[in-house]
Scaffold this motif. Structure first.
Motif, PDB file in Angstrom:
ATOM      1  N   PRO A 150       0.832  -1.202   0.000  1.00 14.29           N
ATOM      2  CA  PRO A 150       0.000   0.000   0.000  1.00 14.29           C
ATOM      3  C   PRO A 150       0.870   1.256   0.000  1.00 14.29           C
TER       4      PRO A 150
ATOM      5  N   ALA B  37      -4.989   0.340  -2.475  1.00 10.29           N
ATOM      6  CA  ALA B  37      -4.868  -0.477  -1.267  1.00 10.29           C
ATOM      7  C   ALA B  37      -4.773   0.416  -0.036  1.00 10.29           C
TER       8      ALA B  37
ATOM      9  N   TYR C  33      -7.364   0.193   2.954  1.00 11.28           N
ATOM     10  CA  TYR C  33      -6.949  -0.161   4.309  1.00 11.28           C
ATOM     11  C   TYR C  33      -7.374   0.919   5.306  1.00 11.28           C
TER      12      TYR C  33
ATOM     13  N   TRP D  41     -12.989  -6.621   6.263  1.00 11.71           N
ATOM     14  CA  TRP D  41     -12.376  -6.499   4.936  1.00 11.71           C
ATOM     15  C   TRP D  41     -13.392  -6.793   3.847  1.00 11.71           C
TER      16      TRP D  41
END
Lengths: 513, 295, 222
Positions: free
Chosen positions: A64, A232, A236, A365
């Motif tokens: 990320p 990402a 996140y 997630w």
């Protein structure tokens, strides 16, 4: 001795009295319907080399890129601000509607406003007031108000009536309400409302896809451009905010958060009256009817209207309707399977504390990943068909119901010598969670139906696909008709689910939408 | 540093400015505002177009703000609601926007946009290759457009495909998708997910140059005839708001823009004059394939 | 002790329940063939002691806890079948949920009619009365076919006559038994040895022949 009855559904004679009978029949019905849909479902696997793109995606997830924290923090702040304001306004609206939930008119009105996806509300409001904060807040608040009205209203209905009946005769409705109904329903209302805030954060993020400056704005760009490391990081960050909600969402801080949200993003708007008037008097009027000036124009306009409507029905509405139904039904069945596979991940009945913590993170997630992303991965893996759509919807919604069922299972106490592993799942736990599982899943059906709209990239012409097309062609007359059709379909499904729940005695579990 | 009004402004500050303006400044239409969606690389828009805003501000003598938008429809909506007064539109979105805002006009286009074109691309497994003529063999394959409102990724290719087969895309192809974006189209056809796709030629050329396209997997079958595409459109009421001759000043500033770091944002080599009538073919095409109602 | 001369053994053990010590210095041995009744007022620690004893021979014990722990949605048949989930392959167990295994069905039908619930074999457990639920719980213990029966007030939800009859059945079907009871007469009639708990200790441990109903009632202060 009797022959073994064909068990459990095919024979009900011989003193077979099964509490689960009705539920099993309903399940079987859904599975059979889904199987009947399969021939029309357009499922095929056609892919050649997905691995290059998938390895880029996988590498992005592993690396990320938090290189631009300023943008990330701003986007997160906007996401939270929209969610807090939208949900708060939705709570107020929903509460007021719930006060009158006894009246069928109000129930229908609530069903109608929640039948339209927040994305479409946002598209409508953006037409009326431009990309203004209020458009985003209202887009969340209105459908959420419809949902809150339903849940609060049902909670009020389920309150033990004895306190109410014990009131002195002549007590007014409002006094009675505030002294008996509200105090008894308050706790589940709070639990549900805080759960709904999580949904609000996700909705707010998704509104970024159409241009509000939330995290979805950047996420969609990064995904579209193949900048997976940036995507990402954004993803996140969103997951982190949701996972840590149980710590930062303290009751005494809510007011503070709300004020902060209002200061950060004042819900301003500047309405151009001429545009609003034009929107209602011209844009949403079916195009053949726009030319009506006087009575003499009415008949010829109607003569043009029917072919227009007929064409719209044949080209978009019918196709949209069938594809939406088929997709939603198949997705519902797959969602159920995913739910049953995944809820043990967070259930204390299967595995220890660490296993549960890991399962919790995994489910956050899965339910925070936009269906768009899941569908895109599926698209790369299996090619364009209904399959990636079904899988995306099933993973996302399965993670949500698995979370709710897993939480429910925390209340189950098993015998010390209870079986373990798969035997425990099927004998001890599944029968005990089946009722709430069915209730949650039926609630979710309506939502899955709405979410089929998001998957135009797959080339599946659902109603949402055509609504999106109509908005992007600036044909608000078509958009409105399609929206009305969608709303009607959703209300029908909602009504069916409600009567099924009542027939199967599935009490409405508020934590379920 | 003549292009940047606040030389110390970091990317982050620009982003802040953009968002604050989107929600505070713009609602009151305080400053002259524009938006732009380039045909490629939609990342870091605020950084790149912040410089353009700085340049325009210097030239016009008013505060100029850039706001990022997500899609062509969003850009058109912002234009219609007077949240932006100037916009860099695609061919089709420009036509749609000018139809919704009477009095608005196209004032400049990219030098490349006078003769824009699209490529029909295919995965090698289809066995199709460029033959000079229209690629008949694409019939029956799975097919993806770009975004629904794109000129080069939807409108013009659909027009040529329809007129060749005399059928709608749904009848010609086994499946029709909308990837949403040119880069996605290339990625999806390269992965073999869709067998055939259409893409803006400049995005393709650019990605080829950057090595993002693997010629062993995906190749160009056919190039469409040329058509006009991206252009700057401005609202008709800017003279009334910002003073007589403002529109002319904007046009002049655009046409005189020459610094490569500004033009790179679009990316175009220069801007040349344009008018509404240049886009009449686009409008008639949109009407003929049913994307717009007849005027 | 290599022979199974002693099944359960505690030598000065202290036992806690939910973090609180409830039993101190317990010395107890149970040999095969013994039928032990645990007596004591509620809260004396009978359940804690039983739970601990069960763990010493978990695979030998047919267990009948105070709360039957039945699965409400499942039928009597399935609830009894659950006694042998651990010894039957999992796929057979799953198949049995959809279609009852004929062999198991015959065996379980026999057990159910012995217990007087043969008519309710395919009735969901949540539709049964409390007494019927206890019988299902006993049925599950019987179906386990293990040598030792261990019950925590297994017949307290039944009326006197039925309790007597079913406890007799359980004793007859198992070689060894350790049962917590509050009915002194039942204990005297069906057991060979009485263990009395009071103030966290074993206050009495003797064969039935050496005590009397009168003496035992002292464990239940009025």
């Amino acid at each position: 001795m009797n022959l073994p009855p064909l068990y459990p559904f095919l024979r009900s004679g011989f003193r077979v009295q099964r509490s689960a009978q009705g539920m099993l029949r309903t399940c079987l019905l859904f599975v059979v319907l889904a199987l009947l849909c399969l021939p029309w479902a357009d499922i095929s696997v056609t892919t050649r080399d997905p691995w290059l793109e998938l390895s880029r995606l996988g590498w992005g997830l592993l690396t990320p890129d938090f290189g631009r924290p300023g943008e990330l923090i701003l986007a997160l702040a906007n996401t939270l601000a929209f969610a807090l304001q939208g949900v708060a306004l939705g709570v107020v609206g929903g509460f007021l509607l719930a006060l009158g939930y006894r009246f069928a008119l109000i129930r229908r009105f609530s069903a109608f406003i929640r039948a339209i996806h927040e994305l479409f509300w946002a598209l409508l409001f953006i037409q009326l007031m431009g990309l203004s904060p209020l458009a985003g807040v209202l887009a969340i608040a209105i459908p959420y108000a419809g949902t809150f009205a339903k849940i609060y209203g049902e909670l009020f209905e389920e309150v033990d009536p004895s306190a109410w009946q014990a009131l002195p005769s002549g007590t007014g409705y409002l006094s009675g309400f505030f002294y008996t109904l509200l105090p008894q329903a308050l706790r589940p209302m709070m639990i549900y409302t805080s759960y709904r805030l999580e949904c609000g954060i996700r909705s707010s993020a998704v509104l970024g896809f159409i241009g509000l400056p939330t995290i979805g704005f950047f996420l969609e760009t990064a995904l579209k451009q193949g900048l997976y490391s940036e995507a990402a990081a954004l993803f996140y960050a969103l997951v982190l905010v949701i996972v840590t909600m149980r710590w930062w969402l303290q009751r005494r801080l809510v007011l503070f958060y709300l004020i902060a949200a209002l200061v950060w993003l004042p819900p301003k708007v500047s309405l151009d009256t001429a545009l609003v008037v034009r929107f209602f008097t011209e844009d949403i009027v079916p195009s053949p009817l726009r030319s009506i000036q006087g009575w003499s124009d009415v008949l010829p306009a109607l003569e043009r209207f029917w072919p227009w409507l007929n064409q719209l029905w044949q080209q978009q509405m019918w196709a949209g309707l069938t594809h939406t139904m088929i997709l939603a039904l198949l997705a519902l069945v797959c969602t159920s399977v995913i739910t049953l596979l995944w809820f043990p991940l967070i259930s204390p009945l299967f595995g220890g504390r660490w296993r549960q913590a890991g399962g919790h993170v995994f489910l956050v997630w899965m339910r925070s990943a936009p269906e768009y992303l899941l569908a895109f991965v599926g698209l790369l893996l299996w090619g364009p068909s209904m399959l990636p759509a079904i899988v995306a919807l099933a993973l996302h919604n399965g993670a949500i119901i698995a979370h709710l069922v897993g939480r429910y299972s925390e209340g189950i106490r098993l015998r010390e010598d209870a079986a373990t592993g798969i035997n425990r799942h099927f004998y001890e736990v599944l029968p005990r969670i089946f009722r709430p599982f069915m209730a949650f899943t039926l609630y979710r059906f309506e939502i899955i139906m709405r979410e089929t709209a998001m998957l135009g990239i797959l080339g599946i012409p659902t109603l949402g696909f055509y609504i999106d097309s109509a908005f992007s062609e600036f044909r608000f007359d078509r958009a409105l008709l399609l929206l009305l059709l969608t709303a009607m379909l959703n209300m029908l499904v909602d009504g069916m689910a409600r009567s099924l729940r009542q027939r199967l005695h599935l009490s409405s579990q508020p934590e379920s939408l | 540093m003549m292009f940047i009004r606040k030389p110390k402004a970091t990317a982050c500050r620009l982003a802040v400015a953009a968002f604050v303006s989107l929600f505070a400044g713009l609602v009151h239409a305080a400053s002259f505002t524009f938006t732009a969606i380039p045909d490629q690389d939609e990342s870091r828009l605020t950084e790149r177009f912040g410089k353009v805003a700085g340049y325009l501000s210097e030239q016009l003598g008013v505060e100029v703000t850039y706001i990022p938008v997500k899609s062509y429809p969003a850009a058109v909506t912002a234009f219609r609601n007077n949240q932006v007064q100037l916009a860099w539109f695609g061919g089709l979105s420009g036509v749609q926007a000018r139809k919704l805002v009477p009095g608005s006009e196209a004032i400049a286009q990219g030098a490349e946009d006078t003769a824009f074109k699209s490529y029909v691309i295919a995965h090698v497994s289809t066995g199709l290759s460029a033959s000079g003529g229209f690629p008949e063999g694409i019939a029956g394959k799975s097919f993806t457009f770009g975004s629904k409102g794109s000129t080069s990724g939807r409108l013009m290719p659909e027009y040529y495909i329809r007129s060749h087969f005399n059928k709608s895309p749904e009848q010609i192809f086994s499946r029709v998708g909308f990837s949403g974006d040119h880069s996605r189209t290339i990625a999806l056809v390269q992965a073999g997910t869709y067998e055939v796709g259409v893409v803006n030629y400049s995005v393709w050329d650019d990605e080829l140059k950057q090595g993002l396209v693997d010629p062993a997997k995906v190749r160009v079958l056919w190039t469409t005839p040329e058509y006009p595409d991206y252009q700057w459109s401005i609202r008709g009421d800017v003279d009334a708001t910002y003073g007589q001759g403002f529109k002319a000043k904007v046009r002049k500033a655009l046409l005189e823009m020459s610094a490569p770091e500004l033009l790179q944002a679009f990316p175009r080599s220069a801007f040349v004059p344009a008018s509404n009538s240049d886009y009449a073919p686009i409008e008639s095409t949109a009407v003929s394939i049913g994307l717009m109602d007849a005027p | 002790m290599n022979s199974p001369a002693v099944l359960f053994q505690m030598e000065g053990t202290s036992l806690a329940y939910q973090g609180r010590e409830v039993l101190r210095d317990i010395r107890l041995r149970v040999s095969p063939g013994e039928k032990v009744a645990l007596l004591g007022a509620s809260g004396a620690g009978k359940s804690t002691l039983l739970r601990q004893l069960r763990l010493q021979q978990a695979t030998q014990v047919a267990w009948c806890p105070q709360q039957p722990g039945l699965v409400p949605m499942l039928s009597v048949y399935h609830n009894i079948y659950m006694g042998r989930l651990d010894v039957i392959p999992w796929w057979k167990n799953l198949a049995n949920l959809v279609y009852p295994n004929p062999v198991a069905r015959t065996a379980i039908a026999a057990i159910a009619s012995q217990l007087g619930i043969g008519d309710q074999l395919f009735t969901s457990a949540d539709r049964l009365s409390g007494g019927q639920q206890s019988r299902v719980s006993l049925g599950r213990a019987l179906y386990q076919r293990r040598p030792v029966f261990m019950g925590d007030e297994p017949v307290s939800a039944l009326d006197e006559r039925q309790a007597d009859q079913l406890l007799g059945l359980m004793m007859q079907q198992h070689e060894t038994a350790v049962v917590a009871l509050h009915d002194v007469a039942l204990a005297m009639r069906h057991c060979t040895r009485i263990v009395g708990l009071e103030h966290g200790r074993i206050q009495l441990d003797c064969p039935v022949s050496e005590t009397s109903e009168q003496a035992l009632l002292a464990f239940y202060p009025q």
